[in-house]
Design an enzyme around this catalytic site. Sequence first.
Site: not given
Ligand code: LLP
Length: 432
Positions: A325, A282, A248, A353-354
């Site tokens: 988003y 993570e 996150g 085309c959107e």
């Molecule tokens: N751990 C779990 C269980 C997750 O579901 C995720 C992301 C992460 C770690 C990694 O999160 P990060 O460090 O990358 O924020 N497609 C969206 C983001 C979806 C994230 C889904 N889960 C975007 O483009 O912003």
Amino acid sequence: MLTEILARHPSLAMHAHDGLLFDGVPLTPIARTHGTPCWVTAAATLRGRYAALADALAPTGAHIHYAVKANDHLAILAILARLGAGADVVSLGELARARRAGIPPDRIVFSGVGKSADEHIAALTENIAQINVESAEELEQLAAIATALNRPARIAFRLNPDVDAGTHHHISTGRQGDKFGIPAADIPALYARAAAHEFLTPIGLALHIGSQITSPAPYRAAFARAASLVRALRAEGHSVTALDCGGGLGIAYADETPLSLPAYAATLQRAFTGLDLALIVEPGRYLVGPAGLLLARVMLRKHATPRPFLVLDAAMTDLARPALYGAHHAILPLAPRHLHAPLSPVDVVGPVCESTDVLARARALPALEPGDFVAILDTGAYGAVMSSTYNARPLAPQILIDQQRAHLIRPRQAQEQLWQAEIVPPCLAHLP
Ligand code: LLP
């Protein structure tokens, strides 16, 4: 303005003759050689980000398990594997990729709200470090499979701490009503059930409250709930040794001030100090986001009211984040003459085309003309992985800059590859 964007991106530089450089390598020849749209990842930047995060986390003892979903290319995974990263996977495919890239099973955790029987079987057969269980129903399925396979399952229960991550609604995962995790009140009974099971070994808890988090407050709140649940479980006599703190960590797409690495590490440290837990984080976006960009070419400048449209050859099918988003991605021209040119607002769109195929609304850019190249920045995370072939658009090629050289790591998809798996039944084979 464009100079401010450059200043915020230490991996980029504008060379008076060669134009925009990424990790020291000119991007224009890459765009000319491989065509556009084209993804570019900078390996030195990726390694630098990993090293900075690992250094900051050293006092906490937390181990980095890269969230494979952010960018699952084997070359990216191989770079991270060599740096010692583990992986967080959410599907059979991600597990296979992580293993193929050389990440050992004892450094892999499996997350996800819906795991198939095949996925549980693979996780147990590969003997991965831990499965993050997200429901009572999943626990039952896993118990049956572990028993049938006669294999022990190390599990962590994913806590839904009911904390608002303060991020975009679509990437928030830790509130009541989000599909992820288990409410704190339900975990002790499940923990006891698992502890009593012959083939289940509960080792701790997991959580992940959302993505692109820029403030310490939601982390603090979620970690505090996890810490008190750890104490409660221990008070009931359970062994709790592991805590997966999720990902996150946000990055600066525009003018956000993301959480600094020391602040993030200090938040972890303060929350769990004295609990003697093996911590995991993570991160996905933090590691790969700024290490990637998308090259595109201006197809045309369409005069319109209230603003002109700059139509690029890259689209929402390549980079879905703005359409999904409303995400902001900075855009820089590759040619040096544009750096100090006067700016005026344009809507930057793709050819799909959107109406939602808008990469940037009212963006201040110089007077770009057809044939000019641009780089769409910070697209290394959730970029190429989320591409589609809608409108029969082949997937864009991918380049890795490493040791001052541009390596093709995935060629542009050929047009025929789009239909090679399609079967026209014999009754239709003879078209009129
Ligand atoms: N751990 C779990 C269980 C997750 O579901 C995720 C992301 C992460 C770690 C990694 O999160 P990060 O460090 O990358 O924020 N497609 C969206 C983001 C979806 C994230 C889904 N889960 C975007 O483009 O912003």
